[in-house]
Design an enzyme around this catalytic site. Sequence first.
Site, mmCIF file in Angstrom:
data_model
loop_
_atom_site.group_PDB
_atom_site.id
_atom_site.type_symbol
_atom_site.label_atom_id
_atom_site.label_comp_id
_atom_site.label_asym_id
_atom_site.label_seq_id
_atom_site.Cartn_x
_atom_site.Cartn_y
_atom_site.Cartn_z
ATOM 1 N N SER A 38 3.087 -4.844 7.092
ATOM 2 C CA SER A 38 2.393 -4.461 5.740
ATOM 3 C C SER A 38 3.712 -4.766 4.663
ATOM 4 O O SER A 38 4.800 -4.512 4.718
ATOM 5 C CB SER A 38 2.179 -3.182 5.498
ATOM 6 O OG SER A 38 0.850 -2.959 6.356
ATOM 7 N N ASP A 64 -1.967 -19.469 12.969
ATOM 8 C CA ASP A 64 -0.823 -19.823 13.842
ATOM 9 C C ASP A 64 -0.804 -19.104 15.275
ATOM 10 O O ASP A 64 -0.721 -18.160 15.429
ATOM 11 C CB ASP A 64 0.500 -19.586 12.991
ATOM 12 C CG ASP A 64 1.796 -20.334 13.474
ATOM 13 O OD1 ASP A 64 1.950 -20.192 14.724
ATOM 14 O OD2 ASP A 64 2.187 -20.843 12.623
ATOM 15 N N HIS A 94 0.741 -1.226 -0.065
ATOM 16 C CA HIS A 94 -0.093 -0.023 -0.088
ATOM 17 C C HIS A 94 0.849 1.200 0.109
ATOM 18 O O HIS A 94 2.029 1.198 0.276
ATOM 19 C CB HIS A 94 -0.967 0.102 1.133
ATOM 20 C CG HIS A 94 -0.360 0.015 2.449
ATOM 21 N ND1 HIS A 94 0.357 1.125 2.865
ATOM 22 C CD2 HIS A 94 -0.180 -0.889 3.502
ATOM 23 C CE1 HIS A 94 0.833 0.997 4.377
ATOM 24 N NE2 HIS A 94 0.707 -0.286 4.307
#
Length: 403
Positions: A365, A350, A223
């Site tokens: 990110s 997990d 992003h």
Amino acid sequence: MTGKKKYRRILLIVLAILFVLCVAAGYQALRNSLPDQLYIDRNQEQPLSPLTEHPLVTVSESTEVSAGDGSYFLTCRIGKIIPLKNVKVIPTNRQQVNVCGVPVGIYMETDGIMVIDTAAIPTSDGLKVNPAENIVKSGDYLKSVNGTKLQSKRELVQLVTESDGSPMELILERNGEEIKVKVTPAKAADGEYKLGIWVRDNIQGIGTLTYVKQDGSFGALGHGVSDVDTGEMLHLGEGELYLADILQVVKGKEGSPGELQGVIHYEEKNRIGKITGNSGLGIIGSIDPEAMELLPLETMEIAYKQEIEKGPACIMVCIDGEVKSYEAQITEIHMNAQDSNKSFTLQVTDQELIQKTGGIIQGMSGSPIIQNGKLVGAVTHVLVNDPTKGYGIFIENMLDAAG
């Protein structure tokens, strides 16, 4: 007509309307399930099976080839009769990239000086004035003052100080257009002349390096880098990429996203590359040749979006100084998402990662997402109300943005 007949007629009309709406919704849902555009591996057998396997969808045999990239269009129909969509097909050779997953320090200078806000200035006579109010706006970029191109906040302060209160001509960039305005500095209570403008000329932060190609070009974040105050995408001037050390993990919880907190050592020995672009699909640039050996890189084929499946996947994250794979599930796939960095949803399963981070947190990110031995995309956003869930971007979108 009796009341009972009227009631039945109204009921039939309502049922007919509901039926039409259901059919229309089903048609639109089926249409949206088909991609607008497909990359296919020209060496793969039956690369169009994601289209042809749907029991209601038939695909035309049209092979009208574009002169440019060899692409062609296929017409999808329901039962060979009702048209659904024309899908553009682009044959390619499947790429291989070096998957990474390490945290990196990002330093970017803006192209011009970004305006954060305007503010009132206390004057020596006890009043407050706001010279730039309704003239300069949040998100503007200051390009020059009195014909002098601006490179930094320091230059702006110096020019205002030297103005001695005379009107100043500013060139601003606003929504992609340059405009000319005049602002007269006010003399503050401390004797200094000021415009009453809060500005920023750089931004720093930590993200994750997704991939590095064989030629050293990279993609990260998935992003764009936006200003923390205005939310506006930063106009990139220059940028550098550095190694970063994670010092602390703030776990995410419902209503409060967590964060990887680290330190960036802005020394030449820790510089690993240059940032050359910032878009809604991430940052791109090049890794220095000598720095390639410092990164844990694993060569892997990419997956096209039509090959991604709901089900088990894993994300590659570096928390304790080592990149590790953690189990996750791809729960939804949006072939034509309007927001390209929310192309599919992901849930961390997990327990080790959940125990350490709460799930997906800021700083992750760009973390690579792997399924069936291929790189399918990268983590981009977390769902604030459930930190175990987040969004991902298709790797083909990130590669498209890199050119």
